[in-house]
Design an enzyme around this catalytic site. Structure first.
Site, mmCIF file in Angstrom:
data_model
loop_
_atom_site.group_PDB
_atom_site.id
_atom_site.type_symbol
_atom_site.label_atom_id
_atom_site.label_comp_id
_atom_site.label_asym_id
_atom_site.label_seq_id
_atom_site.Cartn_x
_atom_site.Cartn_y
_atom_site.Cartn_z
ATOM 1 N N ASP A 33 16.507 12.029 48.923
ATOM 2 C CA ASP A 33 16.726 12.400 47.535
ATOM 3 C C ASP A 33 15.646 11.656 46.735
ATOM 4 O OD1 ASP A 33 18.123 13.229 45.128
ATOM 5 O OD2 ASP A 33 18.751 11.130 44.977
ATOM 6 N N LEU A 34 15.358 12.111 45.516
ATOM 7 C CA LEU A 34 14.261 11.490 44.759
ATOM 8 C C LEU A 34 14.772 10.466 43.731
ATOM 9 C CD1 LEU A 34 11.211 11.454 44.101
ATOM 10 C CD2 LEU A 34 11.629 13.358 42.515
ATOM 11 N N ASP A 35 15.449 10.963 42.675
ATOM 12 C CA ASP A 35 15.891 10.092 41.576
ATOM 13 C C ASP A 35 16.926 9.075 42.070
ATOM 14 O OD1 ASP A 35 14.461 11.653 39.535
ATOM 15 O OD2 ASP A 35 15.979 13.186 39.889
ATOM 16 N N SER A 77 25.193 18.354 34.376
ATOM 17 C CA SER A 77 25.120 17.023 33.749
ATOM 18 C C SER A 77 25.431 17.128 32.264
ATOM 19 C CB SER A 77 23.719 16.417 33.918
ATOM 20 O OG SER A 77 23.444 16.179 35.266
ATOM 21 N N LYS A 101 17.164 17.547 26.091
ATOM 22 C CA LYS A 101 17.238 16.361 26.971
ATOM 23 C C LYS A 101 16.031 16.323 27.896
ATOM 24 C CE LYS A 101 18.096 14.395 31.079
ATOM 25 N NZ LYS A 101 17.631 14.767 32.427
ATOM 26 N N ALA A 140 17.457 17.923 43.485
ATOM 27 C CA ALA A 140 17.841 19.000 42.564
ATOM 28 C C ALA A 140 16.865 19.119 41.398
ATOM 29 C CB ALA A 140 19.233 18.713 42.016
ATOM 30 N N LYS A 142 13.871 19.769 38.877
ATOM 31 C CA LYS A 142 12.744 20.682 38.709
ATOM 32 C C LYS A 142 11.494 19.889 38.353
ATOM 33 C CE LYS A 142 15.291 24.819 37.564
ATOM 34 N NZ LYS A 142 16.528 25.046 36.871
ATOM 35 N N ASN A 143 11.667 18.621 38.041
ATOM 36 C CA ASN A 143 10.526 17.753 37.704
ATOM 37 C C ASN A 143 9.986 17.011 38.925
ATOM 38 O OD1 ASN A 143 10.427 18.060 34.721
ATOM 39 N ND2 ASN A 143 12.510 17.256 34.841
ATOM 40 N N LYS A 170 23.835 20.613 44.622
ATOM 41 C CA LYS A 170 24.673 19.714 45.425
ATOM 42 C C LYS A 170 26.053 19.649 44.767
ATOM 43 C CE LYS A 170 20.563 16.857 46.206
ATOM 44 N NZ LYS A 170 19.888 15.570 45.964
HETATM 45 C C1 G6P Z 1 18.675 14.901 40.230
HETATM 46 C C2 G6P Z 1 19.226 13.802 39.341
HETATM 47 C C3 G6P Z 1 20.140 14.398 38.289
HETATM 48 C C4 G6P Z 1 19.433 15.517 37.526
HETATM 49 C C5 G6P Z 1 18.968 16.601 38.496
HETATM 50 C C6 G6P Z 1 18.168 17.709 37.811
HETATM 51 O O1 G6P Z 1 19.665 15.357 41.074
HETATM 52 O O2 G6P Z 1 19.953 12.858 40.099
HETATM 53 O O3 G6P Z 1 20.519 13.363 37.404
HETATM 54 O O4 G6P Z 1 20.279 16.084 36.565
HETATM 55 O O5 G6P Z 1 18.130 16.002 39.479
HETATM 56 O O6 G6P Z 1 16.969 17.141 37.372
HETATM 57 P P1 G6P Z 1 15.973 17.791 36.323
HETATM 58 O O7 G6P Z 1 14.802 16.821 36.318
HETATM 59 O O8 G6P Z 1 15.570 19.142 36.856
HETATM 60 O O9 G6P Z 1 16.678 17.877 35.029
HETATM 61 MG MG MG Z 2 19.685 10.707 43.235
#
Ligand code: G6P
Ligand code: MG
Length: 239
Positions: A33-35, A77, A101, A140, A142-143, A170
């Site tokens: 996973d990234l973040d 979220s 956001k 998940a 897009k960034n 997820k």
């Molecule tokens: C990851 C993060 C989430 C975030 C989601 C979508 O799963 O843990 O907190 O909402 O990605 O990210 P994005 O950058 O596309 O809003």
């Molecule tokens: Mg994460």
């Protein structure tokens, strides 16, 4: 005791060791996973959601609420923020709020650098490459592509599966199944590293093994757990 009985006792006493040996051989790819796993953008997500919440008059949005947003899609979220207030929004208004956001979040990404890579993440990727284990991101977000460019981890990753590749979030396993497919591996040959409840569940739904990391690591029920990637005690046991 007959020879067969001896053999039976020996096999059952050592079953765990045999199973571990078998599992060991199975991990051919690790999907991160990234973040909150590779990079500290989980904090930036939190700050951006908090700013939006406060603008909407929701002043008690806090870290506990944000824990539930880990691994959860942008729109889901937003619902976690809005359920703290009383006002109802149309779908169009919700899309605009999510975009707002994302603008805040993207602005904070501009100062992201390799220094924001979480402890042990780069070393883990290097170690896996050295061992011949394939690596991917399953996020998940897009960034994700922009973040990976900024933190300069792209060269250490074989494949990327992110919010741009999927339609289901997820705990649906889609993002990890796409990652495994891109790596050319069966799900059961992959380990997923996650910091969120939704992500651990997604990996499990996809038939993958899990390593839970991050502040919630002890509560996620992963097959393995560690505070962060630098505190994994024994990679041999996991791989
Ligand atoms: C990851 C993060 C989430 C975030 C989601 C979508 O799963 O843990 O907190 O909402 O990605 O990210 P994005 O950058 O596309 O809003
Ligand atoms: Mg994460």
């Amino acid at each position: 005791m007959t020879f067969i009985n001896h053999l039976r006792t020996f096999l059952s006493t050592n079953r765990k060791i045999f199973l571990q040996e078998e599992e060991k051989k199975m991990i051919r790819g690790v999907i991160f996973d990234l973040d909150g796993v590779l990079v500290s953008t989980d904090e930036l997500h939190y700050q951006a959601w908090k700013r939006l919440a406060n603008e909407l008059g929701i002043m008690d949005f806090g870290r506990k609420d944000n824990e539930r947003q880990r691994g959860v899609s942008r729109m889901a979220s937003l619902e976690i923020v809005l359920e703290k207030g009383t006002k109802k929004y149309t779908d169009e208004e919700k899309r605009a709020l999510a975009e707002k956001k994302n603008d805040y979040y993207k602005k904070s990404l501009q100062s992201l650098s390799p220094e924001d890579v979480l402890p042990g993440a780069k070393e883990a990727l290097e170690m896996l490459r050295e061992r011949g284990v394939l690596t991917a991101v399953g996020s998940a977000s897009k960034n994700a592509p922009e973040i990976l460019e900024r933190i300069e981890l792209m060269p250490l990753l074989d494949k990327i599966s992110c919010g741009l590749d999927i339609t289901r979030s997820k705990p649906d396993p889609e993002v990890f199944l796409v990652a495994a497919e891109k790596l050319g591996l069966a799900p059961e040959d992959c380990l997923v590293v996650e910091d969120s409840a939704a992500g651990i569940q997604a990996a499990r739904n996809g038939g993958m093994k899990t390593l839970a990391v991050g502040p919630l690591s002890g509560q996620l029920g992963g097959d393995f757990e560690a505070r962060n990637l630098s505190s994994v005690e024994n990679w041999d046991e996991i791989l």
